[in-house]
Design a protein around this motif. Structure first.
Motif, PDB file in Angstrom:
ATOM      1  N   ASN A 177      33.240  56.945  50.220  1.00  0.00           N
ATOM      2  CA  ASN A 177      33.442  57.269  48.892  1.00  0.00           C
ATOM      3  C   ASN A 177      34.197  56.317  48.156  1.00  0.00           C
ATOM      4  OD1 ASN A 177      32.619  59.989  49.024  1.00  0.00           O
ATOM      5  ND2 ASN A 177      34.396  60.717  49.953  1.00  0.00           N
ATOM      6  N   PHE A 178      34.842  55.180  48.847  1.00  0.00           N
ATOM      7  CA  PHE A 178      35.532  54.079  48.350  1.00  0.00           C
ATOM      8  C   PHE A 178      34.872  52.623  48.721  1.00  0.00           C
ATOM      9  CE2 PHE A 178      38.423  57.634  48.431  1.00  0.00           C
ATOM     10  CZ  PHE A 178      39.128  57.786  47.069  1.00  0.00           C
ATOM     11  N   VAL A 179      35.387  51.832  47.610  1.00  0.00           N
ATOM     12  CA  VAL A 179      35.049  50.281  48.133  1.00  0.00           C
ATOM     13  C   VAL A 179      36.557  49.854  48.271  1.00  0.00           C
ATOM     14  CG1 VAL A 179      34.313  48.146  47.253  1.00  0.00           C
ATOM     15  CG2 VAL A 179      32.862  50.134  46.900  1.00  0.00           C
ATOM     16  N   GLU A 180      36.788  49.025  49.371  1.00  0.00           N
ATOM     17  CA  GLU A 180      38.025  48.533  49.898  1.00  0.00           C
ATOM     18  C   GLU A 180      37.994  47.238  49.961  1.00  0.00           C
ATOM     19  OE1 GLU A 180      39.150  52.630  52.560  1.00  0.00           O
ATOM     20  OE2 GLU A 180      38.541  50.721  53.606  1.00  0.00           O
ATOM     21  N   ILE A 181      39.042  46.535  49.250  1.00  0.00           N
ATOM     22  CA  ILE A 181      39.491  45.274  49.396  1.00  0.00           C
ATOM     23  C   ILE A 181      40.812  45.197  50.242  1.00  0.00           C
ATOM     24  CG2 ILE A 181      39.785  43.091  48.347  1.00  0.00           C
ATOM     25  CD1 ILE A 181      38.376  45.291  45.980  1.00  0.00           C
ATOM     26  N   ALA A 182      40.636  44.601  51.581  1.00  0.00           N
ATOM     27  CA  ALA A 182      42.032  44.300  52.341  1.00  0.00           C
ATOM     28  C   ALA A 182      42.727  43.374  51.690  1.00  0.00           C
ATOM     29  CB  ALA A 182      41.434  44.151  53.632  1.00  0.00           C
ATOM     30  N   LYS A 183      42.258  42.047  51.323  1.00  0.00           N
ATOM     31  CA  LYS A 183      43.087  41.321  50.746  1.00  0.00           C
ATOM     32  C   LYS A 183      42.885  40.967  49.320  1.00  0.00           C
ATOM     33  CE  LYS A 183      42.398  38.678  54.917  1.00  0.00           C
ATOM     34  NZ  LYS A 183      41.838  37.402  55.270  1.00  0.00           N
ATOM     35  N   ASP A 184      43.430  41.909  48.652  1.00  0.00           N
ATOM     36  CA  ASP A 184      43.178  41.837  47.192  1.00  0.00           C
ATOM     37  C   ASP A 184      44.126  40.921  46.457  1.00  0.00           C
ATOM     38  OD1 ASP A 184      44.630  44.213  47.995  1.00  0.00           O
ATOM     39  OD2 ASP A 184      44.871  44.406  45.739  1.00  0.00           O
ATOM     40  N   ASP A 185      43.889  40.669  45.119  1.00  0.00           N
ATOM     41  CA  ASP A 185      44.735  39.972  44.393  1.00  0.00           C
ATOM     42  C   ASP A 185      45.350  40.996  43.437  1.00  0.00           C
ATOM     43  OD1 ASP A 185      45.318  36.606  43.405  1.00  0.00           O
ATOM     44  OD2 ASP A 185      45.797  38.115  42.204  1.00  0.00           O
ATOM     45  N   PRO A 186      46.885  40.971  43.228  1.00  0.00           N
ATOM     46  CA  PRO A 186      47.507  41.815  42.583  1.00  0.00           C
ATOM     47  C   PRO A 186      46.971  41.976  40.943  1.00  0.00           C
ATOM     48  CG  PRO A 186      49.058  40.220  42.978  1.00  0.00           C
ATOM     49  CD  PRO A 186      47.657  39.799  43.873  1.00  0.00           C
ATOM     50  N   ARG A 187      46.471  40.793  40.552  1.00  0.00           N
ATOM     51  CA  ARG A 187      46.203  40.445  39.172  1.00  0.00           C
ATOM     52  C   ARG A 187      44.736  41.258  39.001  1.00  0.00           C
ATOM     53  NH1 ARG A 187      45.796  34.297  38.754  1.00  0.00           N
ATOM     54  NH2 ARG A 187      45.697  34.445  41.209  1.00  0.00           N
ATOM     55  N   PHE A 188      44.094  41.586  39.779  1.00  0.00           N
ATOM     56  CA  PHE A 188      42.804  42.520  40.036  1.00  0.00           C
ATOM     57  C   PHE A 188      43.579  44.213  39.640  1.00  0.00           C
ATOM     58  CE2 PHE A 188      39.976  45.518  41.560  1.00  0.00           C
ATOM     59  CZ  PHE A 188      38.653  45.275  40.821  1.00  0.00           C
ATOM     60  N   GLY A 189      44.368  44.416  40.590  1.00  0.00           N
ATOM     61  CA  GLY A 189      45.112  45.734  40.428  1.00  0.00           C
ATOM     62  C   GLY A 189      45.378  45.995  38.949  1.00  0.00           C
ATOM     63  N   GLN A 190      46.074  44.952  38.356  1.00  0.00           N
ATOM     64  CA  GLN A 190      46.703  45.282  37.060  1.00  0.00           C
ATOM     65  C   GLN A 190      45.550  45.416  36.016  1.00  0.00           C
ATOM     66  OE1 GLN A 190      48.943  41.679  36.655  1.00  0.00           O
ATOM     67  NE2 GLN A 190      50.544  42.341  38.078  1.00  0.00           N
ATOM     68  N   ALA A 191      44.727  44.430  36.135  1.00  0.00           N
ATOM     69  CA  ALA A 191      43.537  44.435  35.282  1.00  0.00           C
ATOM     70  C   ALA A 191      42.702  45.850  35.236  1.00  0.00           C
ATOM     71  CB  ALA A 191      42.486  43.552  35.449  1.00  0.00           C
ATOM     72  N   LEU A 192      42.671  46.356  36.609  1.00  0.00           N
ATOM     73  CA  LEU A 192      41.779  47.724  36.728  1.00  0.00           C
ATOM     74  C   LEU A 192      42.479  48.925  36.272  1.00  0.00           C
ATOM     75  CD1 LEU A 192      39.316  48.772  38.339  1.00  0.00           C
ATOM     76  CD2 LEU A 192      40.746  48.922  40.244  1.00  0.00           C
ATOM     77  N   GLY A 193      44.014  48.696  36.397  1.00  0.00           N
ATOM     78  CA  GLY A 193      44.940  49.790  35.852  1.00  0.00           C
ATOM     79  C   GLY A 193      45.360  50.700  37.049  1.00  0.00           C
ATOM     80  N   GLY A 194      46.558  51.224  37.098  1.00  0.00           N
ATOM     81  CA  GLY A 194      47.041  51.799  38.153  1.00  0.00           C
ATOM     82  C   GLY A 194      46.253  53.040  38.421  1.00  0.00           C
TER      83      GLY A 194
END
Ligand code: ZN
Length: 167
Positions: A144-161
């Motif tokens: 059900n999900f795609v997981e990134i173990a070592k993600d960069d926080p800038r991606f999370g911000q761009a994605l939107g919480g």
């Protein structure tokens, strides 16, 4: 770790920011992502490699990412690992051939063994240059999900919480 709904990844609804490195994406790549073998499956190796492979293939979840953000660093990591891998692999094959040709001599068997080791090291490096290995993304066990173990926080911000789930 960041988790993105599989449907969103499949639809290509991702910001142009690299999830792994946080850099601006140079291109949006089509990528086939798969899940890791479950850890308990390793026990099946005792029953034979074929049993293990069949079970792992049957359980494997795949997500076809329509547009995965791919940055300069991804590109560099891919070509570096592929370059080293294929180079070492070629060297290994050469050593094996020379080793077999001179197997009656004193150096032949050693060349053959070194060649085998180089072959394995080459394969490991080349595999690390695979697109999914570079992306650092895996499909979750339930698919059900795609997981990134070592993600960069800038991606999370761009994605939107609200779209992503953190844990
Ligand atoms: Zn990247």
């Amino acid at each position: 770790m960041i988790r993105i709904p599989a449907g969103q990844v499949a639809a290509g609804h991702l910001p142009p920011v690299c999830p792994r490195h946080g850099e601006h994406a140079l291109e949006m790549k089509k990528l086939r992502l798969i899940s890791k073998p479950p850890s308990w499956a390793a026990v099946l190796i005792l029953l034979g490699g074929i049993v293990y492979l069949i079970v792992v293939m049957a359980l494997r979840k795949t997500v076809h990412a329509a547009a995965w953000p791919w940055c300069e660093q991804c590109k560099a990591a891919r070509s570096r690992n592929l370059g080293i891998g294929l180079g070492v692999l070629g060297l290994g094959l050469l050593l094996i051939v020379v080793g077999i040709a001179t197997i009656d001599g004193s150096a032949g068997p050693l060349l053959f063994l070194v060649g085998l080791v180089a072959l394995v090291v080459g394969i490991v490096f080349a595999a690390r240059g695979g697109a999914q290995a570079v992306s650092g993304a895996f499909v979750s066990q339930d698919g059900n999900f795609v997981e990134i173990a070592k993600d960069d926080p800038r991606f999370g911000q761009a994605l939107g919480g609200r779209q992503a789930q953190y844990r």
